[in-house]
Design a protein around this motif. Structure first.
Motif, mmCIF file in Angstrom:
data_model
loop_
_atom_site.group_PDB
_atom_site.id
_atom_site.type_symbol
_atom_site.label_atom_id
_atom_site.label_comp_id
_atom_site.label_asym_id
_atom_site.label_seq_id
_atom_site.Cartn_x
_atom_site.Cartn_y
_atom_site.Cartn_z
ATOM 1 N N ARG A 251 0.857 -1.186 0.000
ATOM 2 C CA ARG A 251 0.000 0.000 0.000
ATOM 3 C C ARG A 251 0.892 1.234 0.000
ATOM 4 O O ARG A 251 1.634 1.490 0.957
ATOM 5 N N GLY A 253 1.080 5.112 0.223
ATOM 6 C CA GLY A 253 0.302 6.251 0.671
ATOM 7 C C GLY A 253 1.218 7.373 1.104
ATOM 8 O O GLY A 253 2.410 7.402 0.775
ATOM 9 N N SER A 254 0.675 8.297 1.850
ATOM 10 C CA SER A 254 1.479 9.398 2.380
ATOM 11 C C SER A 254 0.928 9.799 3.734
ATOM 12 O O SER A 254 -0.242 9.543 4.063
#
Length: 484
Positions: A251, A253-254
């Motif tokens: 995954r 993301g940030s």
């Protein structure tokens, strides 16, 4: 250990004479002059670097004579035959006049070594790669050594510390371990005192994931192989470098403007305990930042593996790795809080010698208590009382001995000392001590005496007797009353 020798008389010779001399030396192993091979033009004698840093617990870990600035690793791994091939470009600065130097490398075959683009002589015996450059390396001079190698990596099994290093799995591999693991998959100065930046490119069969530390880069696929790029530019201790290859749900993301990459082994349940726990990484890191100061790295994340040989979690920098046992009974925020706390205590602020490991584990264990209290699952004081009542005070947290390095006193007695400090100086001074420590010692290597100095300065009082009693005393110190 026997080291190769290269000797010369320093005079100018024709190419023919040099070739003859080289043949004689190869047959006899002898020298024609008394000067070290690296003797400089000004007459300084160059000497071999030490084959260990002299750590009291692990004297042969690491090497002397140079300081690494960066590692650039280009790796290829095929799970079909467990073969790893790679090129390591290591940029370093000589800290003394070096005629030769050592790198740590276990169980792989070296095909060639160059220093500053020139072929270097080398000898590889057991875990030591001894490199003799064409000419000596002058103190304070920067140099780059490039090592080409391959083979089937093997883990290192210690009778008192367990197994660590590069382990083949059913679908890939995991490189992980403390206090030693890096030397099983790349040539390295393998001790926490020589922190460096890393650029890692890992090529694996298409369809597999290849996780490592730091900020993710591009992923490119060609001819059935995918190359994953990772960059950890903040100095990192070698045991914190990791490599996880296999079938993972990744995954991307940030969080807080930085990459947050988590990966869950495909064989673990989708939406299960591991995933639920790792999904709280950003939230937990934010809470810890309110206590410890700003998060020290450029990325966040975590990797949950399914191989049951990994019976622990490790604070691999910016992206901790968690063994499957932590999630068998449901979500486990506590272990996530512990490993994330290490990003400050252990990864950013690193120990100078292994006997001070409580500086990592005591604070990380205490972070579990802080997080549980914040999350409404008890109080730090209640946990202190429970652990205090069951502690064996004959066993120290500081300098516990090599075989007890990962024992309960290092973790739990260490956490008791942290909470006792909080009660002794009060919350305002206590959290100011922690934030001062992580700010002033960021990217540095420390010992316990350094913490005492900072704590005394911030608290404005003598604390040496306090630390002696809570870390190494043989009887239970009385619990300090809360500061009003």
């Amino acid at each position: 250990m026997t080291h190769g020798r290269w000797c010369g008389d320093g005079s100018r010779r024709t190419a023919i004479v040099a070739a003859v001399l080289a043949g004689v030396l190869a047959l006899t192993g002898g020298c024609t002059g008394s000067r070290d091979p690296g003797s400089s033009r000004d007459g300084r004698g160059f000497q071999p670097g030490a084959d260990g840093v002299g750590d009291p617990y692990f004297p042969r870990y690491g090497n002397g004579g140079y300081d690494v600035a960066s590692y650039a690793l280009k790796l290829r791994y095929d799970p079909a035959d467990d073969r790893l091939s790679g090129t390591a470009a290591i940029t370093a600065t000589a800290t003394e006049d070096l005629s030769r130097f050592n790198l740590d490398l276990a169980g792989l075959t070296v095909a060639g070594v160059s220093v500053d683009g020139r072929r270097a002589e080398f000898r590889h015996e057991e875990t030591e790669l001894v490199v003799t450059p064409e000419r000596g390396l002058a103190r304070d001079g920067r140099f780059t050594v490039e090592v080409t190698y391959d083979g089937v990596p093997k883990p290192i099994d210690s009778p008192d510390l367990g197994e660590g290093g590069f382990m083949a799995t059913s679908d890939g591999a995991i490189a992980l371990g403390q206090p030693e693991s890096a030397s099983t998959w790349f040539p390295v100065n393998d001790h926490p005192t020589d922190k460096a930046s890393y650029e890692i490119a890992i090529t694996v069969p298409q369809g597999l994931s290849a996780l490592s530390n730091g900020v993710p880069g591009e992923r490119t696929t060609a001819d059935g192989w995918t190359t994953w790029h990772w960059s950890e530019r903040t100095p990192m201790a070698s045991y914190l470098a990791t490599l996880v290859i296999g079938d993972y749900r990744v995954r991307d993301g940030s969080h807080d403007g930085k990459p947050l990459v988590t990966a869950i082994a495909a064989s673990l349940p989708e939406g299960g305990s591991a995933e639920v726990s790792l999904n709280r990484t950003g939230e937990i890191a934010d809470f810890l930042a309110t206590r410890f100061g700003p998060y020290p790295f450029d990325s966040y994340g975590g990797v949950a593996v399914s191989d049951r040989r990994i019976g622990y979690a490790l604070e691999t920098q910016s992206r901790p790795v968690y063994g499957p046992a932590f999630f068998t009974s449901g979500p486990n925020d506590s272990v996530v809080a512990h490993e994330l706390a290490h990003q400050w205590f252990g990864d950013s602020v690193s120990i100078r010698r292994w006997s001070d490991l409580w500086l990592n584990e005591g604070f990380a264990s205490y972070a579990e208590w802080l997080w549980a209290e914040h999350d409404g699952k008890g109080t730090a004081q209640r946990e202190f009382e429970r652990v205090y009542a069951t502690t064996d005070w004959s066993k120290p947290a500081l300098d516990p001995g090599r075989s007890a390095l990962f024992g309960r006193p290092v973790y739990q007695r260490g956490a008791l000392a942290v909470h006792a400090l909080r009660r002794t100086v009060g919350d305002e001074a206590f959290f100011r001590i922690l934030r001062t420590w992580t700010a002033e010692k960021r990217n540095a290597n420390v010992v316990t005496a350094d913490l005492v100095t900072v704590a005394e300065r911030v608290a404005g009082r003598s604390l040496r007797p306090f630390f002696d009693a809570w870390l190494t005393g043989t009887t239970a110190p009385p619990p300090p009353p809360p500061v009003s």
